[in-house]
Motif scaffolding. Structure first.
Motif, mmCIF file in Angstrom:
data_model
loop_
_atom_site.group_PDB
_atom_site.id
_atom_site.type_symbol
_atom_site.label_atom_id
_atom_site.label_comp_id
_atom_site.label_asym_id
_atom_site.label_seq_id
_atom_site.Cartn_x
_atom_site.Cartn_y
_atom_site.Cartn_z
ATOM 1 N N ARG A 9 42.852 45.558 36.722
ATOM 2 C CA ARG A 9 41.589 46.241 36.925
ATOM 3 C C ARG A 9 41.792 47.580 37.639
ATOM 4 N NH1 ARG A 9 36.923 43.233 36.636
ATOM 5 N NH2 ARG A 9 35.959 45.251 37.010
ATOM 6 N N GLY A 11 41.310 48.534 40.695
ATOM 7 C CA GLY A 11 40.477 48.985 41.795
ATOM 8 C C GLY A 11 41.222 49.090 43.089
ATOM 9 N N TYR A 129 30.102 48.287 51.983
ATOM 10 C CA TYR A 129 29.798 48.199 50.563
ATOM 11 C C TYR A 129 28.442 47.532 50.309
ATOM 12 C CZ TYR A 129 34.551 49.799 49.837
ATOM 13 O OH TYR A 129 35.704 50.556 49.849
ATOM 14 N N ARG A 415 28.146 41.569 43.131
ATOM 15 C CA ARG A 415 29.468 41.988 42.654
ATOM 16 C C ARG A 415 30.149 40.924 41.800
ATOM 17 N NH1 ARG A 415 31.021 46.757 45.187
ATOM 18 N NH2 ARG A 415 29.493 47.393 46.761
ATOM 19 N N ASP A 418 33.825 39.779 42.209
ATOM 20 C CA ASP A 418 34.927 40.655 41.792
ATOM 21 C C ASP A 418 35.419 41.478 42.982
ATOM 22 O OD1 ASP A 418 36.694 42.356 40.608
ATOM 23 O OD2 ASP A 418 35.307 43.142 39.096
ATOM 24 N N THR A 421 35.775 45.476 43.055
ATOM 25 C CA THR A 421 34.643 46.387 43.247
ATOM 26 C C THR A 421 34.621 46.950 44.666
ATOM 27 O OG1 THR A 421 33.159 44.556 43.820
ATOM 28 C CG2 THR A 421 33.247 45.221 41.506
ATOM 29 N N ASP A 423 36.404 49.093 46.201
ATOM 30 C CA ASP A 423 37.377 50.123 45.867
ATOM 31 C C ASP A 423 37.843 50.869 47.116
ATOM 32 O OD1 ASP A 423 38.881 52.102 44.731
ATOM 33 O OD2 ASP A 423 37.299 52.890 43.430
ATOM 34 N N ARG A 497 24.838 52.192 39.595
ATOM 35 C CA ARG A 497 26.066 52.226 40.401
ATOM 36 C C ARG A 497 25.921 51.293 41.600
ATOM 37 N NH1 ARG A 497 27.585 58.051 42.288
ATOM 38 N NH2 ARG A 497 25.884 57.646 43.732
ATOM 39 N N LEU A 498 26.920 50.444 41.818
ATOM 40 C CA LEU A 498 26.896 49.543 42.944
ATOM 41 C C LEU A 498 26.912 50.308 44.266
ATOM 42 C CD1 LEU A 498 29.325 46.688 41.818
ATOM 43 C CD2 LEU A 498 26.850 46.620 41.912
#
Length: 498
Positions: A9, A11, A129, A415, A418, A421, A423, A497-498
């Motif tokens: 992934r 990230g 986050y 999320r 995950d 995410t 990042d 967008r998260l």
């Protein structure tokens, strides 16, 4: 998600070169003195996320010992005493409440701790986050105050015990200073030394606790019989204090697992953290309840309690062992060092996160600042110990329950579980991180119903008068209900967008 998935992934892996460079640049030793200190094994990194290639610690069992040792101390005992001595519950009722609510309220912080190895982020960095770069400032203040409160309680208990052992030759104030200074040495050193200390220091403490129980067993049987059966109000209010003792660890739990190999099983990480918290806490809370129930019926213990509170009672329990008993009491007094050390470590990180410019200062320096603040606060709080303890534990359970609820929903639902995410590239980018309005809004709005459900010495809400304190349950459930629509709306406004 396993390591190969993380690499695929990209990230976490993709951010490694950037943050590795950032670590080198930001934390580069500026003086010969600092370079020498680092050479002693002091941890260099502070709040910067740990890239994947630096998460190589395979000793997952450390996650058990760090919590087992931190809680295998005198700290749980005064909380347990409140059940029988403060709320007039029987030992049986207090024990049942302790067992059930400790098992229940340890689940959220232990679950949150599984994100530490997977993300390489400190707990409050993960919270950015959901709460955003600036919104997290409010949570940082609450978290720092909470962890400071636990540290103050531990320092007071250690100081009281040292004072009682010395027959007041050493004052409680001096005892507090001694415990804090020793804990400073451990927390100053950082992650590696902290884990080494917690891995072994529990052994003499465990032996000392066994001796304590053995010396006091005869008098522990002299329990006070409650004048009336337990009411729902007293049960739920004491349960709120137990929640206030366990749930707040959700604000710091990941701080001690960020170097653990992310390929470690999530179930194993959870099990080690959960058992490390529960195994020492339940017996010591129950021991505290037994002591609280016996204190009014044992004149020597009652006098010791009036003179030096919990520390005095512990010393009185060991008095049949003579000088050896005093030696054991000293070990128990110093048992709080493991707890104070992890608290100082996390408080120092919170200070760094509060102002971005402080990232450039060495983490270890903030341990010294924390100690300078903690000592006078502990000395002042010691004047009215049990009142301070009850007020503190009751209040912190509310915000802590709301916080862990929001954090768990963010990871599990928003999320989709995950880890990538989170990042590393955006951990301090206020423009890309969420604004935090949804998280703060859910937490603040939940208090519209929490306040009527509160039962404190200084305030009792209309709902709490009939039900007892159900504030932490309401805070958790209502935060979950409110956060989902608030956050989804926030994401929609941000263009998905998260």
């Amino acid at each position: 998600m396993d390591v190969p998935d993380l690499e695929k992934r990209g990230g976490t892996r993709s951010s490694a070169p950037v943050e590795s460079s950032s670590v080198d640049e930001v934390l580069k030793p500026k003086s010969a003195v600092w370079r020498k200190i680092l050479g002693w094994g002091v941890e260099e990194n502070g709040i910067i996320p740990v890239p994947l290639e630096k998460r190589t610690d395979e000793r997952v069992f450390n996650l058990f010992t760090v919590w087992f040792t931190a809680l295998l101390c005198l700290l749980p005992i005064p909380t347990g005493m409140l059940g029988t001595l403060g709320f007039g519950l029987s030992l049986r009722d207090s024990s049942l409440i302790i067992i059930f609510f400790t098992l229940l309220t340890t689940i959220p912080p232990a679950y949150m701790g599984t994100l530490g190895p997977k993300t390489g982020m400190r707990q409050m960095i993960q919270a950015r986050y959901a709460f955003g770069l600036f919104g997290i400032s409010i949570i940082l203040l609450l978290n720092a105050a909470t962890v400071t409160g636990f540290t103050v309680i531990a320092a007071i208990v250690g100081g009281q015990t040292l004072a009682a052992v010395s027959d007041s030759t050493i004052s409680i104030n001096v005892g507090i200073v001694i415990t804090c200074i020793i804990a400073l040495v451990v927390s100053f050193s950082g992650y590696k030394i902290l884990h080494i200390y917690e891995r072994y220091s529990w052994i003499p403490v465990f032996v000392a606790i066994v001796i304590l129980v053995g010396c006091g067993a005869k008098n522990l049987a002299h329990q006070t019989v409650p004048e009336a059966p337990a009411t729902a109000q007293s049960v739920l209010t004491f349960a709120s204090l137990i929640a206030g003792f366990m749930i707040p660890f959700g604000g710091i739990v990941s701080d001690f697992g960020i170097y653990i190999d992310p390929s470690a099983s999530r179930l194993k990480v959870f099990a080690y953290i959960y058992s490390g918290m529960v195994i020492p806490t339940i017996p010591l809370l129950i021991l505290g309840a037994a002591i609280g129930g016996a204190v009014p019926n044992v004149p020597e213990w009652n006098a010791a309690n009036l003179a030096n509170s919990v520390g005095g009672v512990v010393t009185a329990m060991l008095s049949p062992a003579g000088h050896f008993g005093k030696f054991v009491a000293v070990i128990l007094a110093l048992s709080v060092i493991g707890n104070i050390a992890i608290s100082m470590y996390s408080i120092a990180l919170n200070i760094q996160m509060f102002l971005p410019i402080l990232t450039r200062a060495p983490r270890a320096a903030f341990s010294i600042i924390t100690t300078v603040v903690l000592i006078p606060v502990s000395i002042e709080a010691a004047h009215n110990f049990f009142t301070s303890l009850e007020n503190f534990l009751g209040v912190i359970s509310y915000w802590s329950a709301s916080f862990v609820a929001i954090m768990i929903v963010e990871f599990v639902y928003i999320r989709k579980g995950d880890y990538t995410t989170y990042d590393h590239l955006i951990w301090r980018d206020g423009k890309i991180l969420p604004p935090g309005i949804a998280a703060l809004g859910a937490g603040i709005c939940s208090f519209g119903l929490v306040i009527p459900c509160m039962a404190q010495l200084w305030y009792e809400g209309p709902i709490a008068k009939k039900t007892g304190d159900i504030g932490f349950e309401v805070a958790f459930c209502l935060s979950v209900i409110l956060y989902v629509p608030f956050r989804l709306l926030e994401i929609k406004i941000r263009g998905g967008r998260l």
